[in-house]
Design a protein around this motif. Structure first.
Motif, PDB file in Angstrom:
ATOM      1  N   ILE A  12      18.372   8.421   0.484  1.00 26.26           N
ATOM      2  CA  ILE A  12      17.089   8.580   1.192  1.00 26.26           C
ATOM      3  C   ILE A  12      17.283   9.456   2.427  1.00 26.26           C
ATOM      4  O   ILE A  12      16.485  10.364   2.687  1.00 26.26           O
ATOM      5  CB  ILE A  12      16.488   7.209   1.555  1.00 26.26           C
ATOM      6  CG1 ILE A  12      16.031   6.492   0.284  1.00 26.26           C
ATOM      7  CG2 ILE A  12      15.331   7.357   2.542  1.00 26.26           C
ATOM      8  CD1 ILE A  12      15.669   5.033   0.478  1.00 26.26           C
ATOM      9  N   ALA A  13      18.353   9.222   3.184  1.00 23.99           N
ATOM     10  CA  ALA A  13      18.625  10.030   4.384  1.00 23.99           C
ATOM     11  C   ALA A  13      18.882  11.486   4.003  1.00 23.99           C
ATOM     12  O   ALA A  13      18.391  12.404   4.676  1.00 23.99           O
ATOM     13  CB  ALA A  13      19.827   9.459   5.140  1.00 23.99           C
ATOM     14  N   ILE A  14      19.613  11.697   2.925  1.00 25.09           N
ATOM     15  CA  ILE A  14      19.887  13.060   2.450  1.00 25.09           C
ATOM     16  C   ILE A  14      18.587  13.736   2.036  1.00 25.09           C
ATOM     17  O   ILE A  14      18.326  14.890   2.405  1.00 25.09           O
ATOM     18  CB  ILE A  14      20.899  13.030   1.285  1.00 25.09           C
ATOM     19  CG1 ILE A  14      22.285  12.636   1.790  1.00 25.09           C
ATOM     20  CG2 ILE A  14      20.943  14.381   0.576  1.00 25.09           C
ATOM     21  CD1 ILE A  14      23.285  12.317   0.697  1.00 25.09           C
ATOM     22  N   ALA A  15      17.764  13.022   1.283  1.00 21.77           N
ATOM     23  CA  ALA A  15      16.493  13.586   0.818  1.00 21.77           C
ATOM     24  C   ALA A  15      15.598  13.974   1.995  1.00 21.77           C
ATOM     25  O   ALA A  15      14.995  15.052   1.995  1.00 21.77           O
ATOM     26  CB  ALA A  15      15.776  12.585  -0.090  1.00 21.77           C
ATOM     27  N   LYS A  16      15.526  13.116   3.002  1.00 22.86           N
ATOM     28  CA  LYS A  16      14.712  13.425   4.193  1.00 22.86           C
ATOM     29  C   LYS A  16      15.223  14.669   4.891  1.00 22.86           C
ATOM     30  O   LYS A  16      14.450  15.539   5.286  1.00 22.86           O
ATOM     31  CB  LYS A  16      14.712  12.245   5.164  1.00 22.86           C
ATOM     32  CG  LYS A  16      13.792  11.147   4.784  1.00 22.86           C
ATOM     33  CD  LYS A  16      13.783  10.081   5.864  1.00 22.86           C
ATOM     34  CE  LYS A  16      12.820   8.977   5.526  1.00 22.86           C
ATOM     35  NZ  LYS A  16      12.755   7.960   6.596  1.00 22.86           N
ATOM     36  N   ALA A  17      16.534  14.749   5.075  1.00 20.31           N
ATOM     37  CA  ALA A  17      17.121  15.889   5.776  1.00 20.31           C
ATOM     38  C   ALA A  17      16.902  17.197   5.017  1.00 20.31           C
ATOM     39  O   ALA A  17      16.712  18.252   5.622  1.00 20.31           O
ATOM     40  CB  ALA A  17      18.622  15.664   5.991  1.00 20.31           C
ATOM     41  N   LEU A  18      16.912  17.118   3.679  1.00 17.16           N
ATOM     42  CA  LEU A  18      16.742  18.322   2.865  1.00 17.16           C
ATOM     43  C   LEU A  18      15.277  18.621   2.550  1.00 17.16           C
ATOM     44  O   LEU A  18      14.967  19.711   2.062  1.00 17.16           O
ATOM     45  CB  LEU A  18      17.515  18.176   1.548  1.00 17.16           C
ATOM     46  CG  LEU A  18      19.031  18.135   1.661  1.00 17.16           C
ATOM     47  CD1 LEU A  18      19.652  17.855   0.300  1.00 17.16           C
ATOM     48  CD2 LEU A  18      19.557  19.448   2.230  1.00 17.16           C
ATOM     49  N   GLY A  19      14.405  17.656   2.764  1.00 13.84           N
ATOM     50  CA  GLY A  19      12.997  17.858   2.429  1.00 13.84           C
ATOM     51  C   GLY A  19      12.755  17.844   0.928  1.00 13.84           C
ATOM     52  O   GLY A  19      11.927  18.596   0.423  1.00 13.84           O
ATOM     53  N   VAL A  20      13.508  16.998   0.230  1.00 15.65           N
ATOM     54  CA  VAL A  20      13.374  16.862  -1.219  1.00 15.65           C
ATOM     55  C   VAL A  20      13.159  15.394  -1.557  1.00 15.65           C
ATOM     56  O   VAL A  20      13.223  14.529  -0.678  1.00 15.65           O
ATOM     57  CB  VAL A  20      14.614  17.408  -1.968  1.00 15.65           C
ATOM     58  CG1 VAL A  20      14.820  18.889  -1.670  1.00 15.65           C
ATOM     59  CG2 VAL A  20      15.871  16.622  -1.635  1.00 15.65           C
ATOM     60  N   THR A  21      12.957  15.103  -2.827  1.00 17.93           N
ATOM     61  CA  THR A  21      12.793  13.719  -3.245  1.00 17.93           C
ATOM     62  C   THR A  21      14.159  13.083  -3.491  1.00 17.93           C
ATOM     63  O   THR A  21      15.154  13.782  -3.712  1.00 17.93           O
ATOM     64  CB  THR A  21      11.963  13.612  -4.539  1.00 17.93           C
ATOM     65  OG1 THR A  21      12.711  14.216  -5.608  1.00 17.93           O
ATOM     66  CG2 THR A  21      10.614  14.302  -4.392  1.00 17.93           C
ATOM     67  N   VAL A  22      14.173  11.765  -3.505  1.00 12.02           N
ATOM     68  CA  VAL A  22      15.394  11.039  -3.831  1.00 12.02           C
ATOM     69  C   VAL A  22      15.802  11.355  -5.266  1.00 12.02           C
ATOM     70  O   VAL A  22      16.990  11.448  -5.572  1.00 12.02           O
ATOM     71  CB  VAL A  22      15.207   9.523  -3.610  1.00 12.02           C
ATOM     72  CG1 VAL A  22      16.421   8.744  -4.090  1.00 12.02           C
ATOM     73  CG2 VAL A  22      14.945   9.229  -2.145  1.00 12.02           C
TER      74      VAL A  22
END
Length: 66
Positions: free
Chosen positions: A44-54
């Protein structure tokens, strides 16, 4: 797409991504090398940082689990 390719496609330098995502550098390094996959909270943290979905993050690791 690999995890590293996803990071680069979003305009991040892979070596600096951990700081941007607020995660441990060694964990991100291992994910980039295909030596592990993130748990849900980290994904979830990675997705938020990248602006993508989980789901997009998970797809980077799916082939390695099968």
């Amino acid at each position: 797409m690999t995890f590293e390719e996803l990071i680069i496609s979003r305009g991040f330098e892979p070596k600096k991504f951990a700081r941007v995502a607020g995660l441990e550098r060694e964990s991100i390094r291992q994910y980039r090398r295909g030596k592990g996959s993130p748990n849900l909270t980290t994904a979830i943290a990675i997705a938020k940082a990248l602006g993508v979905t989980v789901d997009e993050v998970a797809a980077c690791f799916k082939d390695k689990e099968e």
